[in-house]
Design a protein around this motif. Sequence first.
Motif, short mmCIF file in Angstrom:
data_model
loop_
_atom_site.label_atom_id
_atom_site.label_comp_id
_atom_site.label_asym_id
_atom_site.label_seq_id
_atom_site.Cartn_x
_atom_site.Cartn_y
_atom_site.Cartn_z
N TYR A 1 -22.58 61.25 55.07
CA TYR A 1 -23.67 61.01 54.31
C TYR A 1 -24.84 60.31 54.57
CZ TYR A 1 -21.55 63.55 49.36
OH TYR A 1 -22.35 64.38 48.49
N TYR A 2 -26.32 60.37 53.94
CA TYR A 2 -27.52 59.49 53.84
C TYR A 2 -27.41 58.78 52.88
CZ TYR A 2 -28.32 62.15 58.67
OH TYR A 2 -28.95 62.69 59.80
N TYR A 3 -27.60 57.13 52.78
CA TYR A 3 -27.50 55.91 51.69
C TYR A 3 -28.93 55.76 51.76
CZ TYR A 3 -22.73 57.26 51.33
OH TYR A 3 -21.59 57.88 51.46
N LEU A 4 -29.22 56.19 50.88
CA LEU A 4 -31.30 56.01 50.24
C LEU A 4 -30.94 53.83 49.82
CD1 LEU A 4 -34.60 55.49 50.43
CD2 LEU A 4 -34.13 56.69 48.44
N PHE A 5 -31.02 53.03 50.37
CA PHE A 5 -31.27 51.44 49.43
C PHE A 5 -32.70 51.69 49.78
CE2 PHE A 5 -26.78 51.85 52.00
CZ PHE A 5 -26.04 51.12 50.68
N VAL A 6 -32.89 50.73 48.06
CA VAL A 6 -34.12 50.77 47.28
C VAL A 6 -34.39 49.60 46.54
CG1 VAL A 6 -35.32 52.85 47.81
CG2 VAL A 6 -34.47 52.06 45.40
N SER A 7 -35.64 48.65 46.23
CA SER A 7 -35.26 47.84 45.76
C SER A 7 -36.70 48.13 44.37
CB SER A 7 -35.66 46.08 46.42
OG SER A 7 -35.08 45.53 47.09
N TYR A 8 -35.41 47.86 43.14
CA TYR A 8 -36.71 47.83 42.11
C TYR A 8 -37.09 47.00 40.98
CZ TYR A 8 -34.64 52.44 40.89
OH TYR A 8 -34.45 54.17 40.67
N ASP A 9 -38.01 47.21 40.67
CA ASP A 9 -38.81 45.66 39.55
C ASP A 9 -39.51 44.50 40.41
OD1 ASP A 9 -37.83 47.78 37.29
OD2 ASP A 9 -36.30 45.99 37.18
N SER A 10 -39.72 43.75 39.56
CA SER A 10 -40.30 42.49 40.38
C SER A 10 -39.68 41.20 40.85
CB SER A 10 -41.02 42.07 39.36
OG SER A 10 -41.28 40.56 39.25
N LEU A 11 -40.10 41.50 42.28
CA LEU A 11 -39.61 40.40 43.15
C LEU A 11 -39.33 39.34 42.74
CD1 LEU A 11 -41.57 39.00 45.06
CD2 LEU A 11 -42.05 41.36 46.48
N PHE A 12 -40.20 38.59 42.30
CA PHE A 12 -40.24 37.10 41.79
C PHE A 12 -38.86 37.68 40.81
CE2 PHE A 12 -44.89 38.23 42.12
CZ PHE A 12 -44.39 37.01 43.98
N SER A 13 -38.83 37.65 39.38
CA SER A 13 -37.77 37.81 38.80
C SER A 13 -36.30 38.89 38.95
CB SER A 13 -38.55 37.88 37.79
OG SER A 13 -38.94 39.22 37.59
N SER A 14 -36.66 39.91 39.04
CA SER A 14 -35.82 41.32 37.86
C SER A 14 -36.03 41.92 39.79
CB SER A 14 -36.38 41.93 36.70
OG SER A 14 -37.44 42.27 37.27
N TYR A 15 -35.72 41.76 40.33
CA TYR A 15 -35.49 42.84 41.32
C TYR A 15 -34.01 42.40 41.78
CZ TYR A 15 -38.19 43.81 46.00
OH TYR A 15 -38.63 43.90 47.16
#
Length: 433
Positions: free
Chosen positions: A218-232
Amino acid sequence: MIPLHNIPKDREHDERIQQDESLWATHNVHDPSIYKEGDWYYVFSTDAQEGGTFKAGIQIRKSKDLVNWQWVGRAFTEVPGPAKNWTGAVGLWAPDVTKFGDTYYLYYAASQFGKTQSFIGVATSTHIEGPWIDKGEVVKTEQDEGPNAIDPNISIDEKGDPWMVYGSFFGGIFLARINSATGKFAEEGKGTLIARRHASVEGAIEGPYIVYNPHFDYYYLFVSYDSLFSSYHIRVARSKHIEGPYVDSKGHEMTNTELPPNDVGMKVLGSYQFDGGPAWIAPGHNSILKDQEDYYVVHHVRMEGKKGHYLHIRKIGWTEDGWPLVSPQRYAGEQDKVVNIDDVLGNWECIYFDKDNNGKMNALNICITTHHNDPNAYVVEQHADNYFSLFSSRHPSIDGIMIQGWDWEQWIETIVFMGKDSEGNVLVGKRRE
């Protein structure tokens, strides 16, 4: 374990570190990208710092053990001309390093916060520490055009062919094939959309990274959600093909904007606090290190009540059905060993990464036992080396992995757990003495 006597505990902070970049170590690391060359691990990161005189050029650090880091310098002395002229950027963001043949390729992004007038460029070198020669534009985007040309990552498919995944808020995450002879796009255009979020959350997705695991194919896609200051926070999905579609553990495609925005992507790491330790806030923008058979997630994070940001490196454990889970504790040189059921009985502190609550999660105290007559405890069963299931009369069963770890709050060795239920909800924890 790696000797940690020279590593300051989290609450020990010397202000002179912020004024002397040679002492930064894991301080001031933002958007880290990791690459291994020989016996050395290198981290390249965004031009972001707290204290001292700001300098542009991409920060570089190196380590031989993933714990003790030393300052190398910067890849450039300023923002390269084409990138600066297009974006007006004062610094560079989110670098990524790879190697084609005998040449290293350093990808970088230039932009301004909240804008899509952005630029991804590339530089080359015959040595990973430079000097780097800028080769100019890979892809650029105009304001309000759609894709946002930031956050590049080079991924290699099972055939050995390179691809770039990039993008962020505004337009989503895109994938394009790379010509390894030039380091630039093999075809005209912006690539293929593989992930996006709804406008109701400002399309808050960025920091993509794709890694292939040959064991699970499998290929795995990691991502970051939301605000990098508080809710990342970090989420993951997977696909049998590098071009997608990428789906989470519930089968939801990462391009689905019909579902509630937090229902897509399996959340594997968010803000948390264990008893006796600092609150770690907004972990995200990760890269992945595959070191022989071991996998690590490399990310930045903030400490509640303090400015600046830090480098964290954590082991990844793989579930039997092929999903990556992230250790609740930073890597400290611990070696793999078989964990037996007697090792895990007793009191634990656990963190539940609620998909709908992306603020700080506080520790839950639970007991793990083999006795089925305790309604307040989790009953544990071992079904393979290091693979365990937890059962509770009040909660869904959880399947996961137990491994050796280091308790950074109590400063002792421990066992850590990483698990998920059938809905993809993740629970992690550490055994307490």
